[in-house]
Design an enzyme around this catalytic site. Structure first.
Site, PDB file in Angstrom:
ATOM      1  N   ASP A  83       0.858  -1.182   0.000  1.00 48.16           N
ATOM      2  CA  ASP A  83       0.000   0.000   0.000  1.00 48.16           C
ATOM      3  C   ASP A  83       0.894   1.231   0.000  1.00 48.16           C
ATOM      4  OD1 ASP A  83      -3.248   0.221   0.877  1.00 48.16           O
ATOM      5  OD2 ASP A  83      -2.091   2.066   1.056  1.00 48.16           O
TER       6      ASP A  83
ATOM      7  N   ASN B  74      -5.270  -4.806  -6.369  1.00 47.56           N
ATOM      8  CA  ASN B  74      -6.495  -4.289  -5.776  1.00 47.56           C
ATOM      9  C   ASN B  74      -6.450  -2.784  -5.507  1.00 47.56           C
ATOM     10  OD1 ASN B  74      -9.078  -4.681  -4.046  1.00 47.56           O
ATOM     11  ND2 ASN B  74      -7.621  -3.831  -2.581  1.00 47.56           N
TER      12      ASN B  74
ATOM     13  N   TYR C 237     -13.113   7.397 -12.817  1.00 44.62           N
ATOM     14  CA  TYR C 237     -13.120   6.073 -12.177  1.00 44.62           C
ATOM     15  C   TYR C 237     -13.679   5.032 -13.141  1.00 44.62           C
ATOM     16  CZ  TYR C 237     -13.888   2.531  -8.558  1.00 44.62           C
ATOM     17  OH  TYR C 237     -13.872   1.381  -7.810  1.00 44.62           O
TER      18      TYR C 237
END
Length: 272
Positions: free
Chosen positions: A38, A87, A152
């Site tokens: 992350d 992800n 998006y």
């Protein structure tokens, strides 16, 4: 699936919260060596909280060189990667006429971050001779294209196309030994969309991961998640209507066009 088993290595991006963190916890509970990735420093605490030898890495997936270095470090420390879950994503909130800097950020993470993960990790999975699974997190918005967050939608539509092409390439190269899958979450309570409390209509991230593992065991490519508001039948209707815009030569995004509102409502009523 045997691939989600003790000693296997899993890499998950966007793993400091939400679906990524839920997947990391589940994979670690299955005995896997989990590598959480992350851009937030919170990933270190997340890995420590999971335990079971989980390792945290602060990496911005939009940085190709950093992802390449990450792949080399993980292989050196833990060995071959069996599960790659791309992800990491940010929400955006820009239309086609606004926010060029935000467009660059969203495309850099949501699309290029997935591509960087694929190109950094998957060639070794192909060459390694062992089974492997690649999971890329898409979105229903990348299929139905609701207005209001075009950036998006574009990023997740591109992830769909990328993952479809990857699945074909892996099938040609490995005969299914290494496979690719598109995770399509529904309304999910995560760090990206979280309110103060989980809305009644939302699934938890754990429910998404449970469903993902169930459908991976069935070898599904499109892992289309329902939620507490939207059924599979409703999702199918909305997606069929979206494709019908092209086939029927309707206006773009006709689901939200006033001239087609009645026809869309009738179309969906037939699926109730």
């Amino acid at each position: 699936m045997d691939i989600f088993s003790s000693g296997k290595v899993a890499v998950i991006t966007g793993a400091a919260s939400g679906i990524g963190l839920a997947a990391a916890r589940r994979f670690a509970a299955l005995g896997m060596q989990v590598c959480l990735v992350d851009r937030s420093d919170a990933v270190a605490a997340a890995a420590a909280d999971i335990g079971h030898g989980a390792a945290g890495f602060v990496v911005d997936v939009a940085d190709r060189a950093a992802v390449d270095a990450l792949a080399a470090e993980i292989r050196a420390r833990f060995g071959a990667v069996s599960v790659l879950m791309n992800n990491a994503a940010i929400h955006g909130g820009a239309d086609a006429l606004s926010s060029p800097d935000l467009w660059a950020q969203v495309i850099g993470i949501n699309l290029m971050g997935v591509l960087h993960g694929v190109q950094a990790f998957v060639p070794a999975m192909v060459d390694g001779g062992q089974p492997g699974v690649v999971i890329n997190t898409g979105s229903k918005q990348g299929i139905t294209q609701p207005p209001g967050n075009t950036v998006y939608n574009v990023s997740k539509s591109a992830v769909k196309s990328l993952t479809e092409g990857l699945a074909h390439s892996l099938r040609e190269a490995t005969g299914g030994r290494v496979s690719a899958h598109l995770l399509i979450p529904g309304f999910t309570y995560t760090g990206m969309t979280a309110a103060a409390a989980k809305p009644a209509g939302a699934w938890s991230a754990d429910q998404v991961v449970d469903f993902m593992l169930e459908r991976l065991a069935a070898s599904d490519f499109y892992i289309l998640c329902p939620d507490n508001e939207v059924s599979r039948a409703v999702d199918a209707g909305r997606m069929a209507w979206a494709m019908g815009d092209i086939i029927e030569n309707r206006p773009a995004l006709s689901r939200w066009h006033p001239d087609h509102a009645q026809a869309f409502a009738a179309f969906m009523a037939e699926r109730d």
